[in-house]
Write a protein that holds these residues in place. Sequence first.
Motif, PDB file in Angstrom:
ATOM      1  N   VAL A  20      32.407  13.639   0.413  1.00  0.00           N
ATOM      2  CA  VAL A  20      32.433  12.412   1.216  1.00  0.00           C
ATOM      3  C   VAL A  20      32.620  12.763   2.692  1.00  0.00           C
ATOM      4  O   VAL A  20      31.933  12.228   3.570  1.00  0.00           O
ATOM      5  N   ALA A  21      33.522  13.684   2.987  1.00  0.00           N
ATOM      6  CA  ALA A  21      33.766  14.098   4.375  1.00  0.00           C
ATOM      7  C   ALA A  21      32.506  14.719   4.980  1.00  0.00           C
ATOM      8  O   ALA A  21      32.160  14.438   6.133  1.00  0.00           O
ATOM      9  N   PHE A  22      31.797  15.553   4.217  1.00  0.00           N
ATOM     10  CA  PHE A  22      30.565  16.194   4.688  1.00  0.00           C
ATOM     11  C   PHE A  22      29.524  15.140   5.058  1.00  0.00           C
ATOM     12  O   PHE A  22      28.958  15.163   6.159  1.00  0.00           O
ATOM     13  N   PHE A  23      29.254  14.214   4.141  1.00  0.00           N
ATOM     14  CA  PHE A  23      28.205  13.227   4.396  1.00  0.00           C
ATOM     15  C   PHE A  23      28.645  12.170   5.409  1.00  0.00           C
ATOM     16  O   PHE A  23      27.808  11.604   6.107  1.00  0.00           O
ATOM     17  N   THR A  24      29.942  11.932   5.538  1.00  0.00           N
ATOM     18  CA  THR A  24      30.439  11.062   6.613  1.00  0.00           C
ATOM     19  C   THR A  24      30.199  11.731   7.955  1.00  0.00           C
ATOM     20  O   THR A  24      29.755  11.080   8.910  1.00  0.00           O
ATOM     21  N   GLU A  25      30.467  13.020   8.032  1.00  0.00           N
ATOM     22  CA  GLU A  25      30.222  13.775   9.269  1.00  0.00           C
ATOM     23  C   GLU A  25      28.746  13.754   9.636  1.00  0.00           C
ATOM     24  O   GLU A  25      28.390  13.717  10.812  1.00  0.00           O
ATOM     25  N   LEU A  26      27.885  13.748   8.640  1.00  0.00           N
ATOM     26  CA  LEU A  26      26.451  13.665   8.869  1.00  0.00           C
ATOM     27  C   LEU A  26      26.048  12.311   9.436  1.00  0.00           C
ATOM     28  O   LEU A  26      25.035  12.193  10.099  1.00  0.00           O
ATOM     29  N   GLY A  27      26.865  11.290   9.198  1.00  0.00           N
ATOM     30  CA  GLY A  27      26.573   9.956   9.720  1.00  0.00           C
ATOM     31  C   GLY A  27      26.409   8.885   8.658  1.00  0.00           C
ATOM     32  O   GLY A  27      26.145   7.729   8.974  1.00  0.00           O
ATOM     33  N   MET A  28      26.587   9.270   7.382  1.00  0.00           N
ATOM     34  CA  MET A  28      26.504   8.272   6.323  1.00  0.00           C
ATOM     35  C   MET A  28      27.811   7.488   6.274  1.00  0.00           C
ATOM     36  O   MET A  28      28.843   7.954   6.759  1.00  0.00           O
ATOM     37  N   GLU A  29      27.748   6.313   5.693  1.00  0.00           N
ATOM     38  CA  GLU A  29      28.911   5.432   5.594  1.00  0.00           C
ATOM     39  C   GLU A  29      29.337   5.301   4.141  1.00  0.00           C
ATOM     40  O   GLU A  29      28.492   5.136   3.259  1.00  0.00           O
ATOM     41  N   LEU A  30      30.642   5.395   3.902  1.00  0.00           N
ATOM     42  CA  LEU A  30      31.170   5.208   2.551  1.00  0.00           C
ATOM     43  C   LEU A  30      31.091   3.727   2.209  1.00  0.00           C
ATOM     44  O   LEU A  30      31.709   2.892   2.864  1.00  0.00           O
ATOM     45  N   GLU A  31      30.311   3.419   1.184  1.00  0.00           N
ATOM     46  CA  GLU A  31      30.167   2.036   0.737  1.00  0.00           C
ATOM     47  C   GLU A  31      31.280   1.664  -0.224  1.00  0.00           C
ATOM     48  O   GLU A  31      31.723   0.524  -0.255  1.00  0.00           O
ATOM     49  N   GLY A  32      31.729   2.634  -1.022  1.00  0.00           N
ATOM     50  CA  GLY A  32      32.806   2.361  -1.960  1.00  0.00           C
ATOM     51  C   GLY A  32      32.998   3.503  -2.930  1.00  0.00           C
ATOM     52  O   GLY A  32      32.151   4.380  -3.051  1.00  0.00           O
ATOM     53  N   LYS A  33      34.148   3.493  -3.592  1.00  0.00           N
ATOM     54  CA  LYS A  33      34.478   4.480  -4.617  1.00  0.00           C
ATOM     55  C   LYS A  33      34.829   3.736  -5.890  1.00  0.00           C
ATOM     56  O   LYS A  33      35.320   2.610  -5.842  1.00  0.00           O
ATOM     57  N   ALA A  34      34.603   4.391  -7.023  1.00  0.00           N
ATOM     58  CA  ALA A  34      34.939   3.780  -8.308  1.00  0.00           C
ATOM     59  C   ALA A  34      35.208   4.873  -9.335  1.00  0.00           C
ATOM     60  O   ALA A  34      34.744   6.002  -9.191  1.00  0.00           O
ATOM     61  N   GLN A  35      35.967   4.516 -10.364  1.00  0.00           N
ATOM     62  CA  GLN A  35      36.175   5.369 -11.523  1.00  0.00           C
ATOM     63  C   GLN A  35      35.258   4.840 -12.625  1.00  0.00           C
ATOM     64  O   GLN A  35      35.225   3.637 -12.883  1.00  0.00           O
ATOM     65  N   ILE A  36      34.530   5.736 -13.254  1.00  0.00           N
ATOM     66  CA  ILE A  36      33.572   5.355 -14.279  1.00  0.00           C
ATOM     67  C   ILE A  36      33.993   5.978 -15.604  1.00  0.00           C
ATOM     68  O   ILE A  36      34.192   7.193 -15.684  1.00  0.00           O
ATOM     69  N   GLU A  37      34.133   5.147 -16.635  1.00  0.00           N
ATOM     70  CA  GLU A  37      34.437   5.639 -17.973  1.00  0.00           C
ATOM     71  C   GLU A  37      34.191   4.518 -18.963  1.00  0.00           C
ATOM     72  O   GLU A  37      34.032   3.362 -18.588  1.00  0.00           O
ATOM     73  N   GLY A  38      34.105   4.890 -20.216  1.00  0.00           N
ATOM     74  CA  GLY A  38      33.905   3.900 -21.267  1.00  0.00           C
ATOM     75  C   GLY A  38      32.588   4.088 -21.986  1.00  0.00           C
ATOM     76  O   GLY A  38      31.762   4.941 -21.633  1.00  0.00           O
TER      77      GLY A  38
END
Length: 146
Positions: A20-38
């Motif tokens: 996330v830090a790498f791609f944020t530094e590139l200029g991308m924006e974090l849209e959201g985080k989630a935990q996936i299971e089930g």
Amino acid sequence: MTILRMDNVAVVVDDLDAAVAFFTELGMELEGKAQIEGLYADRTVGLDGVRSGIAMMRTPDGHSKLELTKYHTPAVSDAEPRNPPPNTLGLHRVMFAVDDIDYTIARLRAHGAELLGEVAQYENIFRLCNLRGPAGIIVALAEQIG
């Protein structure tokens, strides 16, 4: 039948926060985080006992997305070789248009990026390079100059 759009490209990483830090530094924006299971996750990817964290990154124009995925279970399997060369079959790279390729490379090096070759110029149109980014993926940069 027709597709509506390409929604995202997913990359499996070993360190979600670093990616996330790498791609944020590139200029991308974090849209959201989630935990996936089930059960739905197991059925979707064809694995049992899936538990993963994802971060959805989007480009500043909002048209492209990159899904970064960290599998907690089942254990991640390493690709062989670990950092495959650019001519390996399969997903080759992700390319981003940037406004200043030298400045972008300098910023990404602080996050572990390594040039695969050098910055090359294609006619009087583009300056281009390939970097090794998080989880060994190849990130290409293109700066339009003409």
